[in-house]
Design an enzyme around this catalytic site. Structure first.
Site, PDB file in Angstrom:
ATOM      1  N   ARG A   1       0.862  -1.185   0.000  1.00  0.00           N
ATOM      2  CA  ARG A   1       0.000   0.000   0.000  1.00  0.00           C
ATOM      3  C   ARG A   1       0.895   1.229   0.000  1.00  0.00           C
ATOM      4  NH1 ARG A   1      -4.928  -1.152  -1.846  1.00  0.00           N
ATOM      5  NH2 ARG A   1      -5.844  -2.909  -0.730  1.00  0.00           N
TER       6      ARG A   1
ATOM      7  N   ALA B   1     -10.458  -7.255  -0.669  1.00  0.00           N
ATOM      8  CA  ALA B   1     -11.282  -6.046  -0.638  1.00  0.00           C
ATOM      9  C   ALA B   1     -11.201  -5.329  -1.976  1.00  0.00           C
ATOM     10  CB  ALA B   1     -10.806  -5.115   0.481  1.00  0.00           C
TER      11      ALA B   1
ATOM     12  N   GLU C   1      -8.818 -11.829  -5.988  1.00  0.00           N
ATOM     13  CA  GLU C   1      -7.671 -11.745  -5.085  1.00  0.00           C
ATOM     14  C   GLU C   1      -7.290 -13.073  -4.445  1.00  0.00           C
ATOM     15  OE1 GLU C   1      -8.100  -8.479  -2.355  1.00  0.00           O
ATOM     16  OE2 GLU C   1      -8.223  -7.032  -3.993  1.00  0.00           O
TER      17      GLU C   1
ATOM     18  N   GLU D   1      -1.426  -6.141  -7.253  1.00  0.00           N
ATOM     19  CA  GLU D   1      -2.152  -7.411  -7.176  1.00  0.00           C
ATOM     20  C   GLU D   1      -1.397  -8.565  -7.831  1.00  0.00           C
ATOM     21  OE1 GLU D   1      -5.889  -6.295  -8.912  1.00  0.00           O
ATOM     22  OE2 GLU D   1      -6.732  -5.809  -6.952  1.00  0.00           O
TER      23      GLU D   1
END
Length: 190
Positions: A55, A67, A88, A137
């Site tokens: 992040r 999420a 995910e 990802e």
């Protein structure tokens, strides 16, 4: 409108206060998000799925639950959760429940998050996966952690992502109360 990015925008509102004065309040416009606690409750020790994702604003890798943004027009929140779990974690769930709803930063943002509980999990075969991971990802390790260990890691300050903190603690509370007390997946947002 003061600023607009790819996901959020910033505006300033003039708000009438209870004492009759007015004040300016900055508001981050955000489409909202969903998150999923994928729970394996088939054995004696319940396990939750965590993913490790970089992040940029935090400047670090964080342990999270699957999420994603509610950024597809007319997509129901549960459909977004189903999509995110597939993208995910390459998982499907037979049983979905609404676990918890919250505003992560209501003093400055409109963002609203619904966390779902997903059970009855099965892996999506590679030939049925229709998502190609990109950017952060593309390299997201997945780890199953016993629920009690996940709670301990939250309380030790080792899990920092708000969705993961709320989701793990909510599942632990729901386990004590009984999962049948949870709201249905399509429960109205209040």
């Amino acid at each position: 409108m003061r600023a607009r990015g790819g996901i959020v925008a910033l505006r300033s509102d003039r708000v009438l206060m209870t004492d009759g004065d007015s004040a300016e309040r900055d508001v981050i416009e955000h489409p909202g998000a969903v998150a999923v606690v994928a729970l394996d409750d088939t054995g004696e020790d319940w396990r939750v799925l965590l993913i490790r994702q970089y992040r940029h604003p935090a400047g670090r890798l964080l342990w999270e639950i699957p999420a994603g943004l509610r950024d597809v027009d007319d997509e129901e929140p549960q459909a977004t959760a189903v999509r995110e779990l597939a993208e995910e974690a390459a998982l499907r769930a037979a049983d979905w429940r609404s676990l918890v709803d919250f505003f992560p930063s209501p003093g400055v943002s409109e963002e609203r998050i619904r966390i779902y509980l997903a059970r009855g999990l099965t892996e999506i075969p590679p030939e049925e996966r229709d998502f190609t991971p990109r950017h952060e990802e593309a390299d997201m390790p997945v780890r199953w952690l016993e629920l009690d260990a996940a709670v301990s890691r939250v309380l030790a300050g080792e899990i920092h992502n708000a969705n993961a903190v709320a989701g793990v603690l909510a599942v632990a509370a729901a386990r004590a109360r009984g999962l049948d007390t949870l709201r249905p997946a399509d429960a109205a947002e209040e």
